[in-house]
Design a protein around this motif. Sequence first.
Motif, PDB file in Angstrom:
ATOM      1  N   LEU A  65       1.314  -1.531   0.511  1.00  0.00           N
ATOM      2  CA  LEU A  65      -0.191   0.079  -0.185  1.00  0.00           C
ATOM      3  C   LEU A  65       0.424   1.576  -0.183  1.00  0.00           C
ATOM      4  CD1 LEU A  65      -2.838   1.635   0.615  1.00  0.00           C
ATOM      5  CD2 LEU A  65      -2.533   1.531   2.892  1.00  0.00           C
ATOM      6  N   TRP A  66       1.031   2.135  -0.780  1.00  0.00           N
ATOM      7  CA  TRP A  66       1.874   3.048  -1.669  1.00  0.00           C
ATOM      8  C   TRP A  66       0.880   4.071  -1.723  1.00  0.00           C
ATOM      9  CZ3 TRP A  66       5.007   4.350  -5.885  1.00  0.00           C
ATOM     10  CH2 TRP A  66       5.907   5.313  -5.906  1.00  0.00           C
ATOM     11  N   PRO A  67       0.998   5.594  -0.759  1.00  0.00           N
ATOM     12  CA  PRO A  67       0.740   6.551  -1.552  1.00  0.00           C
ATOM     13  C   PRO A  67       1.249   7.111  -2.217  1.00  0.00           C
ATOM     14  CG  PRO A  67       0.501   6.310   1.315  1.00  0.00           C
ATOM     15  CD  PRO A  67       1.058   5.697   0.724  1.00  0.00           C
ATOM     16  N   ALA A  68       1.865   7.308  -3.331  1.00  0.00           N
ATOM     17  CA  ALA A  68       2.671   7.634  -4.086  1.00  0.00           C
ATOM     18  C   ALA A  68       2.613   9.412  -3.800  1.00  0.00           C
ATOM     19  CB  ALA A  68       2.357   7.351  -5.349  1.00  0.00           C
ATOM     20  N   THR A  69       1.398  10.017  -4.066  1.00  0.00           N
ATOM     21  CA  THR A  69       1.621  11.762  -3.627  1.00  0.00           C
ATOM     22  C   THR A  69       0.093  11.853  -2.678  1.00  0.00           C
ATOM     23  OG1 THR A  69       0.029  11.503  -5.103  1.00  0.00           O
ATOM     24  CG2 THR A  69       2.341  12.002  -6.003  1.00  0.00           C
ATOM     25  N   ASP A  70      -0.433  12.799  -2.695  1.00  0.00           N
ATOM     26  CA  ASP A  70      -1.004  13.183  -1.816  1.00  0.00           C
ATOM     27  C   ASP A  70      -2.593  12.317  -2.804  1.00  0.00           C
ATOM     28  OD1 ASP A  70       0.813  14.458  -0.061  1.00  0.00           O
ATOM     29  OD2 ASP A  70       0.213  16.331  -0.686  1.00  0.00           O
ATOM     30  N   SER A  71      -2.326  12.980  -3.677  1.00  0.00           N
ATOM     31  CA  SER A  71      -3.801  11.966  -4.285  1.00  0.00           C
ATOM     32  C   SER A  71      -4.030  11.193  -5.156  1.00  0.00           C
ATOM     33  CB  SER A  71      -3.678  12.928  -5.945  1.00  0.00           C
ATOM     34  OG  SER A  71      -4.111  14.374  -4.998  1.00  0.00           O
ATOM     35  N   LEU A  72      -2.628  10.056  -5.413  1.00  0.00           N
ATOM     36  CA  LEU A  72      -2.980   8.718  -5.991  1.00  0.00           C
ATOM     37  C   LEU A  72      -2.038   7.428  -4.691  1.00  0.00           C
ATOM     38  CD1 LEU A  72      -2.673   7.805  -8.261  1.00  0.00           C
ATOM     39  CD2 LEU A  72       0.193   7.542  -9.000  1.00  0.00           C
ATOM     40  N   THR A  73      -2.991   6.724  -5.011  1.00  0.00           N
ATOM     41  CA  THR A  73      -2.301   5.127  -4.078  1.00  0.00           C
ATOM     42  C   THR A  73      -2.924   4.184  -5.369  1.00  0.00           C
ATOM     43  OG1 THR A  73      -3.550   6.471  -1.837  1.00  0.00           O
ATOM     44  CG2 THR A  73      -2.681   4.029  -2.239  1.00  0.00           C
ATOM     45  N   VAL A  74      -1.486   3.688  -4.802  1.00  0.00           N
ATOM     46  CA  VAL A  74      -1.081   2.487  -5.687  1.00  0.00           C
ATOM     47  C   VAL A  74      -1.125   1.385  -4.630  1.00  0.00           C
ATOM     48  CG1 VAL A  74       0.541   1.953  -7.367  1.00  0.00           C
ATOM     49  CG2 VAL A  74       0.944   3.931  -7.153  1.00  0.00           C
ATOM     50  N   GLU A  75      -1.293   0.390  -5.388  1.00  0.00           N
ATOM     51  CA  GLU A  75      -1.718  -0.716  -4.037  1.00  0.00           C
ATOM     52  C   GLU A  75      -1.431  -2.357  -5.395  1.00  0.00           C
ATOM     53  OE1 GLU A  75      -5.239  -1.550  -1.251  1.00  0.00           O
ATOM     54  OE2 GLU A  75      -5.219   0.649  -2.177  1.00  0.00           O
ATOM     55  N   PRO A  76      -0.466  -2.700  -5.090  1.00  0.00           N
ATOM     56  CA  PRO A  76      -0.015  -4.092  -5.971  1.00  0.00           C
ATOM     57  C   PRO A  76       0.115  -5.143  -5.522  1.00  0.00           C
ATOM     58  CG  PRO A  76       2.239  -2.360  -5.700  1.00  0.00           C
ATOM     59  CD  PRO A  76       1.074  -1.685  -5.137  1.00  0.00           C
ATOM     60  N   SER A  77       0.105  -6.258  -5.601  1.00  0.00           N
ATOM     61  CA  SER A  77      -0.053  -7.731  -5.212  1.00  0.00           C
ATOM     62  C   SER A  77       0.240  -8.787  -6.172  1.00  0.00           C
ATOM     63  CB  SER A  77      -0.896  -7.477  -4.044  1.00  0.00           C
ATOM     64  OG  SER A  77      -2.718  -7.463  -4.736  1.00  0.00           O
ATOM     65  N   LEU A  78       1.221  -9.521  -5.433  1.00  0.00           N
ATOM     66  CA  LEU A  78       1.047 -10.753  -6.068  1.00  0.00           C
ATOM     67  C   LEU A  78       1.036 -12.220  -5.388  1.00  0.00           C
ATOM     68  CD1 LEU A  78       2.489 -12.174  -8.838  1.00  0.00           C
ATOM     69  CD2 LEU A  78       4.965 -11.776  -7.719  1.00  0.00           C
ATOM     70  N   ARG A  79       0.207 -13.086  -5.786  1.00  0.00           N
ATOM     71  CA  ARG A  79       0.170 -13.966  -4.655  1.00  0.00           C
ATOM     72  C   ARG A  79       0.670 -15.502  -5.980  1.00  0.00           C
ATOM     73  NH1 ARG A  79      -4.495 -11.005  -3.374  1.00  0.00           N
ATOM     74  NH2 ARG A  79      -4.606 -10.206  -1.335  1.00  0.00           N
ATOM     75  N   TYR A  80       0.805 -16.096  -4.275  1.00  0.00           N
ATOM     76  CA  TYR A  80       0.896 -17.689  -5.477  1.00  0.00           C
ATOM     77  C   TYR A  80       0.512 -18.434  -4.625  1.00  0.00           C
ATOM     78  CZ  TYR A  80       3.535 -21.983  -7.083  1.00  0.00           C
ATOM     79  OH  TYR A  80       3.357 -22.963  -7.811  1.00  0.00           O
ATOM     80  N   TYR A  81      -0.228 -20.338  -5.448  1.00  0.00           N
ATOM     81  CA  TYR A  81      -1.135 -20.908  -3.848  1.00  0.00           C
ATOM     82  C   TYR A  81      -0.386 -22.237  -5.285  1.00  0.00           C
ATOM     83  CZ  TYR A  81      -4.285 -23.622  -2.464  1.00  0.00           C
ATOM     84  OH  TYR A  81      -5.393 -24.766  -1.717  1.00  0.00           O
ATOM     85  N   TYR A 115      -7.371   7.283  -7.181  1.00  0.00           N
ATOM     86  CA  TYR A 115      -6.798   8.835  -7.300  1.00  0.00           C
ATOM     87  C   TYR A 115      -7.535   9.701  -6.966  1.00  0.00           C
ATOM     88  CZ  TYR A 115      -5.541  13.443  -9.835  1.00  0.00           C
ATOM     89  OH  TYR A 115      -4.533  14.607  -9.722  1.00  0.00           O
ATOM     90  N   GLN A 116      -7.083  10.666  -5.758  1.00  0.00           N
ATOM     91  CA  GLN A 116      -8.132  11.656  -4.883  1.00  0.00           C
ATOM     92  C   GLN A 116      -8.802  13.047  -6.002  1.00  0.00           C
ATOM     93  OE1 GLN A 116      -9.384  10.752  -1.381  1.00  0.00           O
ATOM     94  NE2 GLN A 116     -10.998  12.043  -1.509  1.00  0.00           N
ATOM     95  N   PHE A 117      -9.458  12.827  -6.549  1.00  0.00           N
ATOM     96  CA  PHE A 117     -10.014  13.763  -7.846  1.00  0.00           C
ATOM     97  C   PHE A 117      -9.724  15.350  -7.136  1.00  0.00           C
ATOM     98  CE2 PHE A 117     -12.610  15.983 -10.682  1.00  0.00           C
ATOM     99  CZ  PHE A 117     -11.549  16.078 -11.818  1.00  0.00           C
ATOM    100  N   SER A 118     -10.736  15.098  -6.288  1.00  0.00           N
ATOM    101  CA  SER A 118     -11.840  16.347  -5.555  1.00  0.00           C
ATOM    102  C   SER A 118     -12.011  15.910  -3.933  1.00  0.00           C
ATOM    103  CB  SER A 118     -12.334  16.595  -6.138  1.00  0.00           C
ATOM    104  OG  SER A 118     -13.790  16.382  -5.571  1.00  0.00           O
ATOM    105  N   GLN A 119     -12.469  16.717  -2.931  1.00  0.00           N
ATOM    106  CA  GLN A 119     -12.545  16.501  -1.748  1.00  0.00           C
ATOM    107  C   GLN A 119     -12.817  15.556  -1.672  1.00  0.00           C
ATOM    108  OE1 GLN A 119     -12.898  19.254   0.775  1.00  0.00           O
ATOM    109  NE2 GLN A 119     -14.004  18.282   2.751  1.00  0.00           N
ATOM    110  N   HIS A 120     -14.234  14.939  -2.403  1.00  0.00           N
ATOM    111  CA  HIS A 120     -15.375  14.040  -2.395  1.00  0.00           C
ATOM    112  C   HIS A 120     -15.177  13.049  -3.518  1.00  0.00           C
ATOM    113  CE1 HIS A 120     -17.029  16.382   0.901  1.00  0.00           C
ATOM    114  NE2 HIS A 120     -16.471  17.759   0.049  1.00  0.00           N
ATOM    115  N   MET A 121     -14.432  13.150  -4.375  1.00  0.00           N
ATOM    116  CA  MET A 121     -14.530  12.647  -5.250  1.00  0.00           C
ATOM    117  C   MET A 121     -13.510  11.012  -4.885  1.00  0.00           C
ATOM    118  SD  MET A 121     -16.398  10.972  -8.014  1.00  0.00           S
ATOM    119  CE  MET A 121     -17.309  12.481  -9.157  1.00  0.00           C
ATOM    120  N   VAL A 122     -13.148  10.378  -5.542  1.00  0.00           N
ATOM    121  CA  VAL A 122     -12.323   8.953  -5.849  1.00  0.00           C
ATOM    122  C   VAL A 122     -12.485   8.720  -6.741  1.00  0.00           C
ATOM    123  CG1 VAL A 122     -10.933   6.888  -4.817  1.00  0.00           C
ATOM    124  CG2 VAL A 122     -11.421   9.109  -3.708  1.00  0.00           C
ATOM    125  N   LEU A 123     -11.291   8.536  -8.232  1.00  0.00           N
ATOM    126  CA  LEU A 123     -11.859   7.108  -9.150  1.00  0.00           C
ATOM    127  C   LEU A 123     -10.687   6.507  -8.960  1.00  0.00           C
ATOM    128  CD1 LEU A 123     -10.931  10.026 -11.579  1.00  0.00           C
ATOM    129  CD2 LEU A 123     -12.630   9.781 -10.864  1.00  0.00           C
TER     130      LEU A 123
END
Length: 851
Positions: free
Chosen positions: A773-789, A810-818
């Motif tokens: 879980l990586w907040p790359a910027t104040d607006s953008l959060t990147v969440e990669p994952s890799l699983r093996y079973y 991406y936090q587009f505005s105070q109330h909108m998340v894309l």
Amino acid sequence: MPLTAISKRWSAHLRRTIGWLVLCMLATAAARADLLDDVYLVNDGDGQGEALEIRFQQAIVYQRHSPRDEGSLVQVYFQLLRPDLRELSREEYRRVLGGGSIPATTVVHNGRDAAGVHSLTLTFARNSHFQISPGRDQQSLRVRFFATGQQDSQPGWRILLSRSGRAVALPTALQSLPLRQIDQGNGEQWLELGEFSDAQQAQAILYQVRAVQPTAALLARESDGEWRLVSDVPASPASEITAPATTAAPDNGEQLPVAATSPVVSAATPPLPAAADLPTTPTPSTAVPSTSSDMASAAPALNSSAQVESYAADLMQAALAAMTAGEQSKALELLNQLLNLPPNAQSEDAQELIGVTRERLGERDRAIIEYELFLRLYPTSERRNRVEQRLSQLKANAAPKIATDSSAAKADISQDVYGSVLQTWFEGSSKIDTETSNPLGNTIDRSTLSLQDQRSLLSSVDINFRRRNGSTEQRWVIRDAYLASYLDNTDDRNRLYAAYWDYRDRGLGWSARLGRQSSQVGGVLGRFDGLQTNYDGFSNQKIGIVVGQPADTGVDEKSQFTALFAEQRLLEQRLSNQVYVVRNDRSGGITTREAFGDVLSYIGQTTTWYGMVDYDSLFGELNIATLQGSWQYTSGGYLSWLMDRRKTPVIDLGNALIGEPVQSLAELIDLLGEDTVMQYARDRTADADGASLNLTYPLASNWQIGMDVRSYKIGELPASGSLPASPGTGNVVTVGAQVIGNGLFASRDAHVWSVSQIQGERYDGWSLAYTLLWPATDSLTVEPSLRYYDQKDESGATLARWTPTLRLRYQFSQHMVLELQYDGEQSLSETDSTSDQLSRQLWSVGYVWEF
């Protein structure tokens, strides 16, 4: 989104969506397998005030969370008490506005991994110090918030002034120390002074207090977080020690003043001071923060009396603005901060105003304490007569009513509309390459199947309307999800998760909830349509009734139930014991379930306990027996365990309909007889056993390791009527480990490495996973994952599966998340004669609008 080719379907769906927004006043939240139920503020049982409770539709087993006790972005990990392998859709959102020390919070359910571990993401509106633990039952988590990072397990000392709660005259030098009134659960109201981190300082102040209060005693906080009397304090001081005023740290009691929530003002009392009568302050030299939370976070270092006076003036100005705007809870928080400062020019005004604010918030008893404290601290004040008059009127009126003054009544009304709107488009495809060997012809047959398995639009609504007026609070909640499918031969689906009206009257001590909801009464399991009401006007006791029809039963025949319960809370409401009786009936007056039970729970500073027993007298069977506990030790580690045995599904005469061609229980009884139907119900109800042990240990300030051991078993079912015998799962044991690192590359990032092994009677498997879980910027959060079973069953068949995932928010505005998400799967399944290679791609794009 590829909507051009389906414009007609889209237009129809858009019209339906607009209809919801008008009908439901606009709002929405997504459901991921309908697991999250609600998020709301509750009264914390240890006197801390309010806490945040997260409720689920199913019983869960809490494991751990990260970071440990401070931050604004938190990951919480848990498992379901009973494994649930249903297909999940996208994230599930809930929001709560917060108040006082509790920040506005968004809760997102992210789903589960291959080992069955679910995760929540909690986003707080501000950086906070917190503590997360199980709630009062197996379907809840509780989040407490603290003003500082110091938790109650740290050493500390206080002065016990009296056991009756009555204020005493203190020496002038000690009048700036904070007071707390703590309900001991046995009729005593302890009045406690100060919070000291040094034993000698506390002892020196005790000697000064004993000059006017000979019975004063010393309290010490021990390692388990409990406050206990110190019996070996010398009768006289060894030396004179001058102790400066201190500020209160978070504690297991209620600091006076604290945030209140119920506005009531007596019509018989003199009118509250008008705006012109309120004290005024000079315009401060610095900008005044716009909210109480800003004031808390912007508190400067006060190194001189001039700085104290300046900051106190800022607090007073903000408090007066909040009172004028009718935001009494905010005003109370600001005045509380002001009164915790060293004595200053604003102290006298603040002490009167905090009594006024408590009257407006309906805290009659606390207002009396504040006014009495004012008279003791400022005996020669020009406002003394007015305060004495209000105090005598408050004491004479045991049941204050709302003020008749229209402006005051209007100021006591607060209304909030909040929620979220979510829409997500799913596009998915799969490709399966199959190879089948023919040993007779020594040949291999190959085939390929490609298909579009996802093309849908998920829309969901979550609307909350809250109105507080006087001592009452009303809440209207609607949650609904609609999945429009754009594939042939698939139907659209709509599901109403919640639609209820909730009413609470703190003055009279009763509450009611009407509509589709989930119950917190032990014997009522699952969602239902009906009424739940209770009365808690007794001292530490509550009684109530729940009536309704179970929802989502899967059968056409209607069922009704009635449940009665009584609950008692002791030890500052930490200990709760609830007894109940419940009865279910179907059409024709057929009773399908008669049960009684007991639910016992304890929420302490470092420990929680929960136990439940449910016995069905109709069948003479023990339906549920469960015991769960947790312990958070001082180093920051966490230990939890569970032992559980229950019927699955809940034993009920209606279980006899499973697999039968009739939909009416009365019809089945006419065909087979009551004894046979009852035996069918027993035969089609399995025994399920579960146990788990979870340990979390901090390796450093930003590293922790977790170990988990879990086992479950669902018993076999005998042949019953036309149904064949069904084998059980056998004992399935999962052993796992997690390593969590926070703030390794950024201030709020979270890295999780996990490995687990699953061993059952019919298969063995293991999994390996990494998530970020990586907040790359104040607006953008990147969440990669890799699983093996990897899995191998008793027949020799093997399965190997890779599942990469990438989620962008991406936090587009105070109330909108894309949101954009990719889920991939590459798997290989092999037996002696076949090999299936699956390649699956799933894309989703959408938005969440929070309001």
